[in-house]
Design a protein around this motif. Sequence first.
Motif, PDB file in Angstrom:
ATOM      1  N   THR A   1       0.853  -1.184   0.000  1.00 29.35           N
ATOM      2  CA  THR A   1       0.000   0.000   0.000  1.00 29.35           C
ATOM      3  C   THR A   1       0.886   1.230   0.000  1.00 29.35           C
ATOM      4  O   THR A   1       1.975   1.228   0.577  1.00 29.35           O
ATOM      5  CB  THR A   1      -0.922   0.024   1.232  1.00 29.35           C
ATOM      6  N   TYR A   2       0.428   2.267  -0.661  1.00 29.26           N
ATOM      7  CA  TYR A   2       1.182   3.508  -0.774  1.00 29.26           C
ATOM      8  C   TYR A   2       0.390   4.618  -0.107  1.00 29.26           C
ATOM      9  O   TYR A   2      -0.839   4.689  -0.247  1.00 29.26           O
ATOM     10  CB  TYR A   2       1.447   3.834  -2.243  1.00 29.26           C
ATOM     11  N   SER A   3       1.100   5.477   0.589  1.00 24.59           N
ATOM     12  CA  SER A   3       0.429   6.575   1.267  1.00 24.59           C
ATOM     13  C   SER A   3      -0.063   7.584   0.239  1.00 24.59           C
ATOM     14  O   SER A   3       0.452   7.652  -0.890  1.00 24.59           O
ATOM     15  CB  SER A   3       1.396   7.265   2.227  1.00 24.59           C
ATOM     16  N   PRO A   4      -1.071   8.391   0.601  1.00 31.42           N
ATOM     17  CA  PRO A   4      -1.510   9.450  -0.315  1.00 31.42           C
ATOM     18  C   PRO A   4      -0.374  10.381  -0.701  1.00 31.42           C
ATOM     19  O   PRO A   4      -0.322  10.867  -1.838  1.00 31.42           O
ATOM     20  CB  PRO A   4      -2.584  10.175   0.492  1.00 31.42           C
ATOM     21  N   GLU A   5       0.562  10.600   0.231  1.00 28.12           N
ATOM     22  CA  GLU A   5       1.700  11.480  -0.060  1.00 28.12           C
ATOM     23  C   GLU A   5       2.612  10.878  -1.129  1.00 28.12           C
ATOM     24  O   GLU A   5       3.085  11.581  -2.029  1.00 28.12           O
ATOM     25  CB  GLU A   5       2.498  11.747   1.223  1.00 28.12           C
ATOM     26  N   ASP A   6       2.846   9.559  -1.033  1.00 28.39           N
ATOM     27  CA  ASP A   6       3.694   8.902  -2.027  1.00 28.39           C
ATOM     28  C   ASP A   6       3.012   8.854  -3.390  1.00 28.39           C
ATOM     29  O   ASP A   6       3.653   9.039  -4.427  1.00 28.39           O
ATOM     30  CB  ASP A   6       4.043   7.483  -1.574  1.00 28.39           C
ATOM     31  N   LEU A   7       1.721   8.614  -3.397  1.00 28.33           N
ATOM     32  CA  LEU A   7       0.981   8.600  -4.658  1.00 28.33           C
ATOM     33  C   LEU A   7       1.014   9.968  -5.327  1.00 28.33           C
ATOM     34  O   LEU A   7       1.194  10.075  -6.550  1.00 28.33           O
ATOM     35  CB  LEU A   7      -0.463   8.170  -4.415  1.00 28.33           C
ATOM     36  N   GLU A   8       0.883  11.016  -4.511  1.00 31.69           N
ATOM     37  CA  GLU A   8       0.919  12.368  -5.066  1.00 31.69           C
ATOM     38  C   GLU A   8       2.324  12.715  -5.559  1.00 31.69           C
ATOM     39  O   GLU A   8       2.494  13.336  -6.623  1.00 31.69           O
ATOM     40  CB  GLU A   8       0.445  13.382  -4.024  1.00 31.69           C
ATOM     41  N   ALA A   9       3.339  12.313  -4.789  1.00 30.79           N
ATOM     42  CA  ALA A   9       4.715  12.575  -5.210  1.00 30.79           C
ATOM     43  C   ALA A   9       5.029  11.842  -6.515  1.00 30.79           C
ATOM     44  O   ALA A   9       5.715  12.376  -7.393  1.00 30.79           O
ATOM     45  CB  ALA A   9       5.691  12.163  -4.112  1.00 30.79           C
ATOM     46  N   GLY A  10       4.518  10.626  -6.650  1.00 28.89           N
ATOM     47  CA  GLY A  10       4.707   9.886  -7.895  1.00 28.89           C
ATOM     48  C   GLY A  10       4.014  10.566  -9.055  1.00 28.89           C
ATOM     49  O   GLY A  10       4.550  10.644 -10.161  1.00 28.89           O
TER      50      GLY A  10
ATOM     51  N   LEU B   1       2.539   2.237  -9.539  1.00 29.85           N
ATOM     52  CA  LEU B   1       3.883   2.061 -10.097  1.00 29.85           C
ATOM     53  C   LEU B   1       4.640   3.381 -10.068  1.00 29.85           C
ATOM     54  O   LEU B   1       5.848   3.401  -9.773  1.00 29.85           O
ATOM     55  CB  LEU B   1       3.792   1.520 -11.528  1.00 29.85           C
ATOM     56  N   ARG B   2       3.966   4.492 -10.332  1.00 30.56           N
ATOM     57  CA  ARG B   2       4.621   5.796 -10.216  1.00 30.56           C
ATOM     58  C   ARG B   2       5.131   6.018  -8.794  1.00 30.56           C
ATOM     59  O   ARG B   2       6.256   6.486  -8.595  1.00 30.56           O
ATOM     60  CB  ARG B   2       3.643   6.909 -10.590  1.00 30.56           C
ATOM     61  N   ALA B   3       4.307   5.680  -7.807  1.00 34.74           N
ATOM     62  CA  ALA B   3       4.718   5.850  -6.409  1.00 34.74           C
ATOM     63  C   ALA B   3       5.920   4.975  -6.085  1.00 34.74           C
ATOM     64  O   ALA B   3       6.860   5.410  -5.398  1.00 34.74           O
ATOM     65  CB  ALA B   3       3.553   5.527  -5.477  1.00 34.74           C
ATOM     66  N   GLU B   4       5.925   3.742  -6.582  1.00 35.57           N
ATOM     67  CA  GLU B   4       7.043   2.838  -6.336  1.00 35.57           C
ATOM     68  C   GLU B   4       8.334   3.386  -6.935  1.00 35.57           C
ATOM     69  O   GLU B   4       9.392   3.375  -6.305  1.00 35.57           O
ATOM     70  CB  GLU B   4       6.728   1.453  -6.927  1.00 35.57           C
ATOM     71  N   LEU B   5       8.245   3.900  -8.151  1.00 36.52           N
ATOM     72  CA  LEU B   5       9.442   4.451  -8.804  1.00 36.52           C
ATOM     73  C   LEU B   5       9.913   5.720  -8.099  1.00 36.52           C
ATOM     74  O   LEU B   5      11.129   5.965  -7.978  1.00 36.52           O
ATOM     75  CB  LEU B   5       9.150   4.723 -10.280  1.00 36.52           C
ATOM     76  N   TYR B   6       8.977   6.528  -7.615  1.00 38.89           N
ATOM     77  CA  TYR B   6       9.348   7.704  -6.836  1.00 38.89           C
ATOM     78  C   TYR B   6      10.132   7.293  -5.598  1.00 38.89           C
ATOM     79  O   TYR B   6      11.178   7.902  -5.278  1.00 38.89           O
ATOM     80  CB  TYR B   6       8.092   8.487  -6.438  1.00 38.89           C
ATOM     81  N   LEU B   7       9.643   6.278  -4.882  1.00 43.27           N
ATOM     82  CA  LEU B   7      10.324   5.836  -3.669  1.00 43.27           C
ATOM     83  C   LEU B   7      11.722   5.292  -3.987  1.00 43.27           C
ATOM     84  O   LEU B   7      12.677   5.538  -3.249  1.00 43.27           O
ATOM     85  CB  LEU B   7       9.488   4.772  -2.951  1.00 43.27           C
ATOM     86  N   LEU B   8      11.831   4.557  -5.080  1.00 42.69           N
ATOM     87  CA  LEU B   8      13.139   4.032  -5.466  1.00 42.69           C
ATOM     88  C   LEU B   8      14.134   5.139  -5.779  1.00 42.69           C
ATOM     89  O   LEU B   8      15.322   5.037  -5.492  1.00 42.69           O
ATOM     90  CB  LEU B   8      12.984   3.127  -6.699  1.00 42.69           C
ATOM     91  N   ALA B   9      13.625   6.204  -6.374  1.00 42.40           N
ATOM     92  CA  ALA B   9      14.506   7.296  -6.807  1.00 42.40           C
ATOM     93  C   ALA B   9      14.894   8.231  -5.670  1.00 42.40           C
ATOM     94  O   ALA B   9      15.857   8.986  -5.784  1.00 42.40           O
ATOM     95  CB  ALA B   9      13.848   8.096  -7.918  1.00 42.40           C
TER      96      ALA B   9
ATOM     97  N   ILE C   1       2.928  -5.639  -8.928  1.00 45.52           N
ATOM     98  CA  ILE C   1       1.958  -4.614  -9.284  1.00 45.52           C
ATOM     99  C   ILE C   1       1.292  -5.020 -10.588  1.00 45.52           C
ATOM    100  O   ILE C   1       1.972  -5.344 -11.563  1.00 45.52           O
ATOM    101  CB  ILE C   1       2.621  -3.227  -9.425  1.00 45.52           C
ATOM    102  N   ALA C   2      -0.038  -5.039 -10.589  1.00 45.06           N
ATOM    103  CA  ALA C   2      -0.798  -5.364 -11.800  1.00 45.06           C
ATOM    104  C   ALA C   2      -1.254  -4.072 -12.455  1.00 45.06           C
ATOM    105  O   ALA C   2      -1.813  -3.195 -11.790  1.00 45.06           O
ATOM    106  CB  ALA C   2      -1.998  -6.240 -11.445  1.00 45.06           C
ATOM    107  N   THR C   3      -1.000  -3.958 -13.751  1.00 48.20           N
ATOM    108  CA  THR C   3      -1.283  -2.713 -14.453  1.00 48.20           C
ATOM    109  C   THR C   3      -2.081  -2.956 -15.727  1.00 48.20           C
ATOM    110  O   THR C   3      -2.101  -4.056 -16.276  1.00 48.20           O
ATOM    111  CB  THR C   3       0.016  -1.982 -14.852  1.00 48.20           C
ATOM    112  N   SER C   4      -2.708  -1.895 -16.178  1.00 51.57           N
ATOM    113  CA  SER C   4      -3.320  -1.850 -17.505  1.00 51.57           C
ATOM    114  C   SER C   4      -3.063  -0.462 -18.068  1.00 51.57           C
ATOM    115  O   SER C   4      -3.578   0.523 -17.547  1.00 51.57           O
ATOM    116  CB  SER C   4      -4.830  -2.116 -17.443  1.00 51.57           C
TER     117      SER C   4
END
Length: 215
Positions: free
Chosen positions: A6-15, A205-213, A192-195
């Motif tokens: 799960t990603y926080s709203p902050e991480d989703l927004e940052a992504g 996935l954007r949030a995950e890449l933001y966290l990695l970076a 992560i399942a995407t379409s």
Amino acid sequence: MSDDQTYSPEDLEAGRLLFARPWEFLTSVTDMANLPEAADTEIAFAGRSNVGKSSLINALTGRKGLARTSSTPGRTQMLNFFVAPDTPLTIVDMPGYGYAQAPKDLVDAWTRLVFSYLRGRPNLRRVILLIDSRHGIKANDLETMALLDKAAVVYQVVLTKADKIKPPQLARLITETRALLAKRIAAHPEIIATSSEKNKGVDELRAELYLLATQ
């Protein structure tokens, strides 16, 4: 959607903000000597030809024509680099594997390039390994996982075209894939399942890449 992350709203927004920037093509290389300077965090996208790699990169960046898509497998013949101003992340589109239409010598050249990149890129943080939800993990995906394990490069499975199968099938695929990944040395456990077509899982996935970076 993610299988259990799960990603926080902050991480989703940052992504979202990270990928709202004007992403653009930087360069293509066919030789290790021509790689751009190893500076920011690099995330490479890998997968079988026609897995939807270019479409997912375009969906992430909100630019339909950024990564070229083709109905002809094996069109991505080089390492393609994409960047955006003032971001700590570079996206690398790797040549698709499993293609059958290219001459063997060309396939061998692509393979050497990819292997050399994986082994020798110090700022490569993770490989996003794309798997078509309709087909699941195939023999050449397992071969790629073995290579990544050997190269000690962390990889994360991202399912593409998740809208093309029914939710119970997707849930079963995630469970089976998670069990398989548990046996792999370098596999990241979360899926992560995407379409790209329905824009599902793209925010995660954007949030995950933001966290990695940034971590």
